[in-house]
Design a protein around this motif. Structure first.
Motif, PDB file in Angstrom:
ATOM      1  N   LEU A 189       0.845  -1.202   0.000  1.00 22.43           N
ATOM      2  CA  LEU A 189       0.000   0.000   0.000  1.00 22.43           C
ATOM      3  C   LEU A 189       0.882   1.255   0.000  1.00 22.43           C
ATOM      4  O   LEU A 189       0.682   2.187  -0.772  1.00 22.43           O
ATOM      5  CB  LEU A 189      -0.883  -0.021   1.239  1.00 22.43           C
ATOM      6  N   LEU A 190       1.908   1.244   0.842  1.00 24.38           N
ATOM      7  CA  LEU A 190       2.785   2.414   0.960  1.00 24.38           C
ATOM      8  C   LEU A 190       3.577   2.615  -0.329  1.00 24.38           C
ATOM      9  O   LEU A 190       3.745   3.732  -0.801  1.00 24.38           O
ATOM     10  CB  LEU A 190       3.718   2.225   2.155  1.00 24.38           C
ATOM     11  N   LYS A 191       3.983   1.516  -0.926  1.00 21.97           N
ATOM     12  CA  LYS A 191       4.804   1.608  -2.143  1.00 21.97           C
ATOM     13  C   LYS A 191       3.984   2.184  -3.306  1.00 21.97           C
ATOM     14  O   LYS A 191       4.482   2.937  -4.125  1.00 21.97           O
ATOM     15  CB  LYS A 191       5.318   0.223  -2.513  1.00 21.97           C
ATOM     16  N   ALA A 192       2.674   1.869  -3.299  1.00 17.92           N
ATOM     17  CA  ALA A 192       1.815   2.303  -4.411  1.00 17.92           C
ATOM     18  C   ALA A 192       1.395   3.762  -4.263  1.00 17.92           C
ATOM     19  O   ALA A 192       0.874   4.371  -5.197  1.00 17.92           O
ATOM     20  CB  ALA A 192       0.576   1.418  -4.451  1.00 17.92           C
TER      21      ALA A 192
ATOM     22  N   THR B  45      11.415   5.765   3.508  1.00 17.22           N
ATOM     23  CA  THR B  45      10.209   5.990   2.685  1.00 17.22           C
ATOM     24  C   THR B  45      10.350   7.265   1.848  1.00 17.22           C
ATOM     25  O   THR B  45       9.717   7.414   0.826  1.00 17.22           O
ATOM     26  CB  THR B  45       8.962   6.162   3.572  1.00 17.22           C
ATOM     27  N   GLY B  46      11.140   8.243   2.364  1.00 20.72           N
ATOM     28  CA  GLY B  46      11.250   9.523   1.656  1.00 20.72           C
ATOM     29  C   GLY B  46       9.966  10.332   1.729  1.00 20.72           C
ATOM     30  O   GLY B  46       9.816  11.383   1.116  1.00 20.72           O
ATOM     31  N   ALA B  47       8.994   9.869   2.540  1.00 20.74           N
ATOM     32  CA  ALA B  47       7.693  10.544   2.597  1.00 20.74           C
ATOM     33  C   ALA B  47       7.736  11.741   3.534  1.00 20.74           C
ATOM     34  O   ALA B  47       8.429  11.720   4.547  1.00 20.74           O
ATOM     35  CB  ALA B  47       6.637   9.559   3.085  1.00 20.74           C
TER      36      ALA B  47
ATOM     37  N   PRO C 297      11.135   2.990  -3.750  1.00 16.66           N
ATOM     38  CA  PRO C 297      11.058   4.158  -4.649  1.00 16.66           C
ATOM     39  C   PRO C 297      10.814   5.438  -3.861  1.00 16.66           C
ATOM     40  O   PRO C 297      10.100   5.421  -2.860  1.00 16.66           O
ATOM     41  CB  PRO C 297       9.834   3.824  -5.514  1.00 16.66           C
ATOM     42  N   VAL C 298      11.420   6.562  -4.278  1.00 14.27           N
ATOM     43  CA  VAL C 298      11.116   7.828  -3.600  1.00 14.27           C
ATOM     44  C   VAL C 298       9.754   8.305  -4.071  1.00 14.27           C
ATOM     45  O   VAL C 298       9.344   8.021  -5.202  1.00 14.27           O
ATOM     46  CB  VAL C 298      12.178   8.914  -3.892  1.00 14.27           C
TER      47      VAL C 298
END
Ligand SMILES: Nc1ncnc2c1ncn2[C@@H]1O[C@H](COP(=O)(O)OP(=O)(O)O)[C@@H](O)[C@H]1O
Ligand SMILES: Cc1ncc(Cc2csc(CCOP(=O)(O)OP(=O)(O)O)c2C)c(N)n1
Ligand SMILES: [Mg+2]
Length: 568
Positions: free
Chosen positions: A209-212, A240-242, A342-343
């Motif tokens: 979910l987080l990756k998408a 995560t770069g989030a 992925p960023v």
């Protein structure tokens, strides 16, 4: 005592002390009195640090925050009935905030209470405590003290931490038993807060979910601070770069000047994010229950939620990826599977950090003035600088304007340095919290207090002076609750939310041998606080704030019910 020694006996007093010490508990937050007067003295004689307060509510707030800071139960020891009741607010406060605390209160004998024979300070304390805390126990026999203390410790720190009540009838303390048998009855608790791993499927569901996510957002709560796995939290957020925001007591987990911190762009990220990951934060009133225009409702956001309490999931919004476990175990497991992560898309992070820069830009000029009378931003601009120069200093904060403005102006750079009103928004946590912060950490403590908030626990300035604690109390004195401009329409009395104009609180600290200073300008304020940190002496700075400067109830005035009936 001699014959007890010779026959090698022990008693309830000593068994309680030995049980606590055996489990690494050394600090007791206390108000003396029957039937625990001698217990407090004996704890001190056995080398425990017993801090005696002027009101049990403050001793309880100290114990509650000691639990938060140490992950060991903070201990509040009180007399029966009224003393017990005075400690209950703090026990409920600790439970609401998920902080480990044990309220130990003396009580009357069962045979008297159960027949309501009218004892000195008689009350069925166990029954009264049960609904207000996580667990409640009573010990009747000396040989059960080991079990009672062990279960209270385990109940306080395992799973979702919380407050525990431990009822100690007076006669238990003087019960005698063989010393060897007594020692054998004590329990050193093994692994009191067991690790809790979510199932692999739950981990995979959350990661996918987080990756998408195109617009991920992480929200750190005080549960993440409490977990004391600071490096792991930082590594996870950076992996995560989030963008992330921190709830008030989670500030400083990552430094507030971190490149991913989106505090100054809070409105944008809550409205625009498409996937929100809650880490030790509840989607409660502090986050508008995840609903309303603040969240860009109607929204189709996905929620990932890490919490050790399974019942927290779906409390306010459906949780698409529940992660039931402790934060350390959960983040550790997730990180192991995030190698080529992925960023997030640059348009998301770019938009967030541009908004942040704009808001920081807008706020900056308000923070650099030397106006007299002071406004909140002029005063807070100086405190912001002071905390930047003293990253180890602890900030205790309560009030309404004094709380809301300080939370967004004063940046924190280290974990567990901002201690405030918590989930309930309790006024009065100030002095107890400051005392425990100084006792548990030895670091300088600066309390930024509304003048009303200070009034709830202000008598403890004597306690602060008596123990010579490095506490600097800064009162934002706008001569009232929220503002000092309320009036009584009949003209008979003062308005309901005003105080004596420019009250001289600094004299209170001087009354007990501490430093008392009045500050009328931001320059005065900055000098007084820097001097206090340098001296380490108990200090109260009475900062005179313009009564027109604030607003009612800070940012949460909308929670007040409005009358629609016109006046008669
Ligand atoms: N070690 C831990 N691991 C996981 N969850 C935890 C841990 N310690 C506390 N919690 C949870 O953290 C949450 C704290 O939420 P809350 O008090 O609402 O934080 P905030 O007010 O900062 O958002 C609680 O739901 C509690 O169950
Ligand atoms: C136990 C309890 N009783 C009352 C209240 C209600 C309240 C919320 S904030 C506040 C004080 C605000 O005035 P203060 O002077 O501290 O700050 P400022 O806005 O800068 O003037 C009160 C009384 C709460 N939250 N808890
Ligand atoms: Mg005020």
């Amino acid at each position: 005592p001699e014959e007890a020694e010779s026959q090698n006996l022990t008693d309830g007093f000593h068994l309680i002390i030995d049980a606590l010490k055996m489990n690494g508990i050394e600090n007791i937050y206390h108000v003396p009195g029957i039937p625990v007067t001698d217990l407090g003295r004996m704890m001190q004689a056995e080398g425990m640090r017993v801090i005696s307060f002027r009101h049990e509510s403050n001793a309880g707030n100290a114990a509650a925050i000691a639990g938060y800071l140490t992950r060991k139960p903070g201990i509040c020891l009180t007399v029966s009935a009224p003393g017990f009741l005075n400690g209950l607010v703090s026990l409920a406060h600790a439970t609401t905030n998920c902080w480990p605390m044990i309220l130990i209160s003396g009580s009357s004998e069962r045979e008297i209470v159960d027949l309501q024979k009218g004892d000195y300070e008689e009350m069925d304390q166990l029954a009264v405590a049960k609904p207000l805390c996580k667990a409640a126990y009573r010990i009747l026999h000396a040989e059960d003290i080991g079990v009672g203390v062990a279960r209270a410790i385990r109940a306080a720190v395992s799973g979702r931490p919380g407050g525990v009540y431990l009822d100690v009838p007076a006669s238990l303390l003087s019960q005698v038993m063989g010393a060897a048998e007594g020692l054998k009855s004590l329990i050193k608790v093994v692994d009191p807060a067991p690790a809790h791993f979510p199932a692999p499927a739950a981990i995979d569901r959350a990661l996918s979910l987080l990756k998408a996510a195109k617009k991920p957002l992480i929200i750190l709560g005080k549960g993440a601070s409490y977990a004391q796995c600071d490096d792991l939290v930082r590594a996870f957020v950076e992996k995560t770069g989030a963008p992330y925001i921190a709830m008030s007591m989670a500030k400083g987990l990552l430094p507030d000047d971190h490149e991913q911190y989106a505090g100054a762009a809070r409105s944008l990220v809550l409205k625009e994010a498409d996937c929100v990951m809650l880490i030790g934060a509840r989607l409660n009133w502090l986050l508008s229950h995840g609903k309303g225009k603040q969240w860009g409702e109607p929204h189709t956001k996905k929620f990932i939620h890490i919490d050790i309490d399974p019942k927290e999931m779906d409390s306010n919004q459906p949780i698409d990826a529940p992660l039931v476990g402790d934060i350390e175990s959960t983040l550790g497991t997730m990180l192991e599977k995030m190698d080529d992560w992925p960023v997030p898309p640059a348009e998301w992070t770019g938009a967030v950090y541009t908004k942040r820069a704009q808001n920081v830009e807008r706020m900056a000029p308000k923070l650099v003035n030397n106006n007299v009378p002071m406004d909140y931003h002029g005063a807070l601009g100086r405190l912001k600088r002071i905390f930047a120069d003293h990253p180890d200093a602890i900030l205790v904060n309560e009030g309404a304007n004094a709380l809301d403005f300080a939370r967004s102006v004063i940046d924190m750079s280290k974990p567990r340095k901002r201690l405030d009103v918590g989930t309930w928004g309790v006024m009065g946590i100030g002095m107890g919290t400051a005392i425990a912060a100084a006792v548990e950490t030895g670091h300088p403590v600066v309390c930024v207090e509304g003048d009303s908030a200070f009034g709830f626990s202000g008598m403890e300035v004597e306690t602060i002076c008596r123990y010579g604690l490095p506490v600097c109390v800064v009162i934002f004195n706008n001569s009232g609750i929220y503002r000092g401009t309320d009036t009584d329409p009949t003209g008979r009395d003062p308005g309901t939310t005003v105080f004596v104009k420019e009250a001289q609180y600094d004299m209170m600290m001087r009354a007990f041998g501490g430093e008392g200073v009045t500050a009328r300008s931001p320059d005065d304020l900055e000098r007084a606080v820097r001097d206090a940190i340098a001296s380490g002496k108990p200090t109260l700075v009475n900062a005179i704030i313009d009564p027109q400067a604030g607003t009612e109830s800070g940012r949460i005035g909308n929670l007040n019910p409005q009358s629609v009936v016109s006046k008669k």
